[in-house]
Design an enzyme around this catalytic site. Sequence first.
Site, PDB file in Angstrom:
ATOM      1  N   HIS A 144       1.009  -1.184   0.208  1.00  0.00           N
ATOM      2  CA  HIS A 144       0.141  -0.096  -0.114  1.00  0.00           C
ATOM      3  C   HIS A 144       1.241   1.001   0.251  1.00  0.00           C
ATOM      4  O   HIS A 144       1.017   2.437   1.046  1.00  0.00           O
ATOM      5  CB  HIS A 144      -0.492  -0.001   1.395  1.00  0.00           C
ATOM      6  N   GLU A 244      -0.863   1.085  -5.001  1.00  0.00           N
ATOM      7  CA  GLU A 244      -0.824   0.511  -4.631  1.00  0.00           C
ATOM      8  C   GLU A 244      -0.745  -1.308  -5.656  1.00  0.00           C
ATOM      9  O   GLU A 244      -1.531  -1.451  -6.592  1.00  0.00           O
ATOM     10  CB  GLU A 244      -2.088   0.054  -3.385  1.00  0.00           C
TER      11      GLU A 244
HETATM   12  O1  TA6 Z   1      -5.994   1.327  -0.749  1.00  0.00           O
HETATM   13  C1  TA6 Z   1      -7.245   2.046  -0.471  1.00  0.00           C
HETATM   14  C2  TA6 Z   1      -7.605   2.365   1.544  1.00  0.00           C
HETATM   15  O2  TA6 Z   1      -8.391   0.915   1.280  1.00  0.00           O
HETATM   16  C3  TA6 Z   1      -8.951   3.741   1.968  1.00  0.00           C
HETATM   17  O3  TA6 Z   1      -9.657   3.003   1.539  1.00  0.00           O
HETATM   18  C4  TA6 Z   1      -8.447   3.831   2.594  1.00  0.00           C
HETATM   19  O4  TA6 Z   1      -9.348   4.427   3.787  1.00  0.00           O
HETATM   20  C5  TA6 Z   1      -6.929   3.130   2.988  1.00  0.00           C
HETATM   21  O5  TA6 Z   1      -6.795   2.766   2.229  1.00  0.00           O
HETATM   22  C6  TA6 Z   1      -6.472   3.249   4.326  1.00  0.00           C
HETATM   23  O6  TA6 Z   1      -6.288   2.491   5.099  1.00  0.00           O
HETATM   24  P1  TA6 Z   1      -6.199   2.619   6.141  1.00  0.00           P
HETATM   25  O7  TA6 Z   1      -6.957   1.157   6.934  1.00  0.00           O
HETATM   26  O8  TA6 Z   1      -4.641   2.564   6.651  1.00  0.00           O
HETATM   27  O9  TA6 Z   1      -6.794   3.635   6.934  1.00  0.00           O
END
Ligand code: TA6
Length: 268
Positions: A144, A244
Amino acid sequence: MIDFIEVNNNSASAKIALQGAHVFHYARKGEKPILWLSEVSDFEVGKAIRGGVPICWPSFGMNNPDLPQHGFARTSEFKHLATNELDANTTEVILILRYSKETLALWPYKFELELKITVSDKLTMQLSTTNLDNKTFKITQALHTYFDISHISDARVKGLDKKPYLDALTSEELTQNGDIIFEKEVDRVYQEVSSEIMLKDKDRTIHIKNEGSSSVVVWNPWIQKCKRMSAMRDEAYNDFICIETANAFDDFKLVEPAKTHTLKAMIY
Ligand code: TA6
């Protein structure tokens, strides 16, 4: 504070936390960092670092509703297996996470998860999932990556033109038209991606090449969501874009007993 490994060679530097095998700093010598890291991230045990490259595993997002959002790897303590100086410009760090009583209680499979990080003028991450169980399991996952940008209005993502995507905000299936620019919240899962992606900023272009994956998530929280996010300043959405490297939604992987699946991202 959590433990981390520091890498410094002739071509680059990196910092990698044992919790989550989380690369939270990478910069080429004499250049500004490629990874964004929130100044207000707490580096606390049991909480994912905000920025760098969190590992979402064995489930991306809420793909498996029985698990926490983005799985448990990002808050699990990995073991440092080796640091190998391959040459004066190249350092390899290997970290592993094995199943335990705690992981089996959350997810009932025996596994080994290895992250091999190669730090040189490129940052390469290879995330290998091995099934040590006697039944096949399903994973969705992502590296990510939070990329540092000069300003959101100067940055665009190239290389996804004509690709189908799922808009995670509206659940619509759409098709990309041209470059991705950011003028509102973006949370999309691009599919059928096999070629290089470019993050074009004001004064540099970062290239991302993935293997073992055909899905790529592009995310920026924009104004309102940024205010609700943990460990992030209200204005932080101006400073990063997540691109990602994923196996998400239809690009899930079934890993058979004694088999390994590797997801690889190369950033340069
Ligand atoms: O990859 C995108 C995502 O799933 C978003 O929807 C967003 O909320 C982000 O990841 C971050 O997630 P987290 O659980 O690290 O706050």
